[in-house]
Design an enzyme around this catalytic site. Sequence first.
Site, PDB file in Angstrom:
ATOM      1  N   TYR A   1      49.844  11.240  18.473  1.00  0.00           N
ATOM      2  CA  TYR A   1      50.647  11.636  19.637  1.00  0.00           C
ATOM      3  C   TYR A   1      50.915  13.140  19.624  1.00  0.00           C
ATOM      4  CZ  TYR A   1      52.076   7.046  21.578  1.00  0.00           C
ATOM      5  OH  TYR A   1      52.133   5.831  22.191  1.00  0.00           O
TER       6      TYR A   1
ATOM      7  N   SER B   1      63.014  13.019  19.205  1.00  0.00           N
ATOM      8  CA  SER B   1      64.179  13.575  18.504  1.00  0.00           C
ATOM      9  C   SER B   1      65.478  13.055  19.105  1.00  0.00           C
ATOM     10  CB  SER B   1      64.150  15.094  18.600  1.00  0.00           C
ATOM     11  OG  SER B   1      64.411  15.472  19.935  1.00  0.00           O
TER      12      SER B   1
ATOM     13  N   GLU C   1      58.676   1.788  18.751  1.00  0.00           N
ATOM     14  CA  GLU C   1      58.889   2.671  17.612  1.00  0.00           C
ATOM     15  C   GLU C   1      60.382   2.922  17.395  1.00  0.00           C
ATOM     16  OE1 GLU C   1      57.326   6.625  18.045  1.00  0.00           O
ATOM     17  OE2 GLU C   1      57.419   6.997  15.894  1.00  0.00           O
TER      18      GLU C   1
END
Lengths: 403, 403, 354, 354
Positions: free
Chosen positions: B138, B384, B253
């Site tokens: 990615y 993040s 994820e």
Amino acid sequence: MATTAEPAAQVSESAFREDVRAFIQSNFPPELKGTSNALASVESGAGESEPQRQWREAMGSRGWGTPTWPAEYGGGGLSRREAAILQEELAKAGAYNPIQGMGVMMFGPTLLEYGSEAQKKEHIPPICRGEIRWCQGYSEPNAGSDLANLQTSAVDKGDHYLVNGQKTWTSGGQWADKCFCLVRTDRADKHKGISFLLIDMDAPGVEVRPIRMISGMSPFCETFFTDVKVPKANLVGEEGQGWTIGKRLLQHERTNLSGGNAMGRLGGPTLGELAKMYRETDEHGQLADRVLRDRIADFEIRWAAFLLTARKAAEESKAQGGVSEISSVLKKAGTKLGQERAELSIEIMGLQGLGWEGEGFTAAELAGVRTWLFGKATTIYGGSTEIQNNIIAKRVLGMLDHQ
Amino acid sequence: MATTAEPAAQVSESAFREDVRAFIQSNFPPELKGTSNALASVESGAGESEPQRQWREAMGSRGWGTPTWPAEYGGGGLSRREAAILQEELAKAGAYNPIQGMGVMMFGPTLLEYGSEAQKKEHIPPICRGEIRWCQGYSEPNAGSDLANLQTSAVDKGDHYLVNGQKTWTSGGQWADKCFCLVRTDRADKHKGISFLLIDMDAPGVEVRPIRMISGMSPFCETFFTDVKVPKANLVGEEGQGWTIGKRLLQHERTNLSGGNAMGRLGGPTLGELAKMYRETDEHGQLADRVLRDRIADFEIRWAAFLLTARKAAEESKAQGGVSEISSVLKKAGTKLGQERAELSIEIMGLQGLGWEGEGFTAAELAGVRTWLFGKATTIYGGSTEIQNNIIAKRVLGMLDHQ
Amino acid sequence: MAVLNDEQAMLRDMAREWAANESPFTAWRALRDAETGAGFDADAWQAMSGMGWAGIMVPEEHGGSDFGWMSAGLVVEELGKVLAASPIIGVTIAAWAIAQGDSDEAKARHLPALASGETIAALAVDEGPRHAPGKIGAKVENGKLTGSKGFVADAAEAGIFIVAATDGLWLVEKGEGVSVAGRVLADRRSHGEVVFDAAPATRLGDAAMAEQMLDRARILTACEMLGMAQHLFDTTLDYLKQRVQFNQVLATFQALQHRMADLFAEIASMRAAVEGGLEALDSRRRVPQAACIAKARANDVLNLMSREAIQLHGGIGMTDEYPVGDYLKRARVLENRWGSSAFLRDRFAGLAGY
Amino acid sequence: MAVLNDEQAMLRDMAREWAANESPFTAWRALRDAETGAGFDADAWQAMSGMGWAGIMVPEEHGGSDFGWMSAGLVVEELGKVLAASPIIGVTIAAWAIAQGDSDEAKARHLPALASGETIAALAVDEGPRHAPGKIGAKVENGKLTGSKGFVADAAEAGIFIVAATDGLWLVEKGEGVSVAGRVLADRRSHGEVVFDAAPATRLGDAAMAEQMLDRARILTACEMLGMAQHLFDTTLDYLKQRVQFNQVLATFQALQHRMADLFAEIASMRAAVEGGLEALDSRRRVPQAACIAKARANDVLNLMSREAIQLHGGIGMTDEYPVGDYLKRARVLENRWGSSAFLRDRFAGLAGY
């Protein structure tokens, strides 16, 4: 670092100190010892007692309420060192400075910088004597953090301006004699269309409406201007210079607000002392609740560091001249700590620290609750913490907006 | 609330439980009891021991490493209730699930949703058997938080794509067999120009370079693609659908990353237990340092609330179907708590908890330091914390950007 | 920044220049990656000593400059910024202890060698992994010191140890009865367990002097931490102004702007606290309180700053190649040394009487 | 939101609708500004009781519905959202205590009256301004209870008191030997100091039962706090989406977006903790732990949310006219009740054995 004073200066210093002591001795009414009316001028309409009046007039006659302002306009004309000595001696005697309020904190220093000779001669001496109360006409319902969006208009009518509009959060507007005001003299330019105007609060067309706050107090007003005539002599600086002058005044405001003065830090017990009054102590006289003790120490250490920061800023601004941009840091940090202190105070006292009125609570406990609640305003007014963060990021750190 | 199971179901449940027990009894090598190689598949190239291989093959043959995946593709085909029983029995026996890694956590569920029948038949069974390691292609040097800015290109050459570009933060890239990759098939449209492609890591033109991290470990790689030929059969979904598929995979994820698994929460002592190993206790066996004890309890309470949040999210997503948008909250909160836990752990141990290598430290102490440091990545990768905040504010709370 | 006199400003500028030119981060990294086990570069220390930094607390009659604590602190801060490895804190504190101490012989013998950089000194106080000056077991009998000390910085390189024993402060020379075993901490500096087995010891002062020494060590350590925090702030700000995501440099994102404003305010507080500590030392006013304030603020702000620096740098900050990880690791070691914040808050509250 | 059964979902919807239509914030404000000293509106409580909310923990044979804790919690949360004043927590907990208790006579006499809303019950446990169940001085001798209790909610309105004494839990009726002095707290609800002077008392259970009662009070109080926090979050979000500054609605400012995201995550945690508490009560699993988790999270998150709500509203939130100040004041009272976070963390650590 140690100050290495000249012997000659020491002599004059000690003479000055003697003079101050003698003055306090002769003029400070003993019954006022340990009291304070420092906030009365902005936060209530409470009248002056006779001893309070005497003390104000005595201090005003020397200009010592505004000790470093020029003597020609009624200030004390003292050096910073002398002002510090005066402060020390007042503290020693349990006396307070009776000359307070927005005129002293913000408007006076700004007028000294931007006002005409005639304006200084007219407005500064009454401030030095504590005779005139000023209030601030900045915020409007749709101009809070975005102050430059203000809409109150001042239209040029030859010898005067005609003012219309609404201000809000006017501190002590109901008790003030005069208002320093940001008004719009030009709709075409957001910032350059703003002017700095002085308005008599008893002029026809001025109306105030106190705002009741969550603390139960009403220290602020909504102020309505309807066809108020303001003489052109009351324009400070030039037309369109209001934003520059107004921002300068805000720097003075920030520096003053940061001290946490409005949050009950004036005298009273430290958090450690308060906790020892309300909580158990162990055989060493220390707080038995070690967790609370740790949190108090954490606060007191950060508070001590804040005081050091403020002192350093004062020293640096003295070295460099003028109010430094660190004022945003002080405003932000000081008000945050003040709020933390108030929250910790009521936590220490438990429900005893949450009384509203009536039986079962001391006056200090009840005052503490109001102080806690009122203190929530300190991170909002005078430029909110968010605005201070923007100022720090953009002006100090050079972090720009999206291009 | 209590689950009100039908009597018939209870019978079948208990039969299933018996079956599981018997299976574990016959197949789980006793020498593996209490061990785990759960992270080995992504975080190291360490080889399998013979008993580990046996156990993986046994679990894989039943599809129980991926218990709720369809049996037709090699999954266990179990109900959620059965999967829970399996998990309980494994835990009771001190056994672990040997089928792990990115194929299980992210790629498999996504392919089951978006893959063609042929792709599922080809790729899912080896994942269920734990035979193939997948890595994620990615991020790129200039496409981190701004993932859609990725530049690795896949040019249509008729029967294949020709791939060129550079990926970074490829987890376990040096040990992986295959890579699920976001590539650019159209430069004209930032989001719709992205496609989801499967690339063999041993294809000519693929090169990996491990990145040494502050923890001293190298679990990630830079991956370089130079004229790599990828068969068109390896395109998942349609050309230009990569952003949609890729975001879906990120939800899986996040849900997986939030558990704090990567931060050493797998087994090991609780913070309270750890503190009792390293700090003094009082006559009640409690920590003598009440301040530390308070902070540990604060952490453990927030951790318990986090586990309840995660459980509730799972129940709700089961009730509503699919992964919920709360996954951003879980990712953000779980990784933050994991980092807090690691910081508290090293604080509890003092300098004994900061050993790097050599004499004077236990293996657990040294591992703790690496875990603490590695854990700093968890709030950065997988989207993040700042990106999760953006997702929550915009998608969940409807707070839009400046217009 | 404190208002400095000319001498101090010159010293600071010199240190800043030397650090940038002669001891940038790459110098530390070269030392670390050489893996010789050395805690600092001997030539670099000779250079520092040559500039007078080793002798800042050594009286002039013993070959030092006696410039005072503010001067020492300014140098330590500049070295902290570039993560320069040196024994300057141990040497400076030891020089103070010897100069204040009871032994004229020790002064004559060690102070000139400390000032010249010839002798390295290490402070041996704590015996376990946390700072606990109230729990000292090392004893002196008939002038011989026995006990063991943990995680002593620069133990392997030290020629003399300033040792806290049950009855006060002692000086022990490397040699008879002294053995050192190295310990590798995450900061990769030099640390060691030191065992004293009836090692000949020279008395320097009583337990009160040991406490005074610790306050000085706290403040000087806080100076190193201040330099580190300042560097992390500056480098993070630079990074945010340069890194582009979503077609914008990160510095333009308001959420990051406000976090940086918070950090800026915290670092201003830390700096005031640390400089306040140095001023307290030079004026000898309320030193114990000032030491608590300086080190507690240094601990807490550097802890926060090191975490935020990693987070705001994103992935690149996690790579070993980039410096920020080394600051993080060093930060945690220094946070533990001479008192965690919890220790210091306890001490501060005790001093304030609550 | 917990996964609810049909009965629970219906009850919650009913409570939500009633609160919005019959007891909006203005209802509370009208009560407050009437300054009658009443802690709640008697008619409103009759209406609530008529819907069965007073009898949720009363067994069916005594006129209640016995719907369980999740149901009770859902109603309390909805009432908390609009700051509706009612004695529901005291009544619900008292009903549980009497139903669990030793006295069949008390069950027959009081449970129907509690369920119908006729009798108000107050919990009298703490004797000082902070929660301290380990420091109870009230004593029972020969069936007469003596002692004083501080800051008892709804004391003036209560017909019965559930009282913690040194040896367990007792029921005291208003009347002989009972005197109440009102206390006005910042939340302007009904509180009083209650003095029992040899008041006739009926035994309900032992000290262990008193502890169980407190866990239930903690969790139910946390439900009220959850409603308040949820309302503050929602109203703040609405305000940010509507208020324009700098030609943009505030909701578009990223610094505020990230703060709201933090608050959203905190409230999710609070909700999970509180609902986990209710589930623990209904399943009787690890109730003491669950109570600590629920109330500690409720305390901390509501404290944060109330501060942020004020700040994010800016000036308008500081005016008495606007509701947010009333939530803030109520929040601090409830944070103190049945255990501050410090108290609960101590208890949680003790339960976990460290």
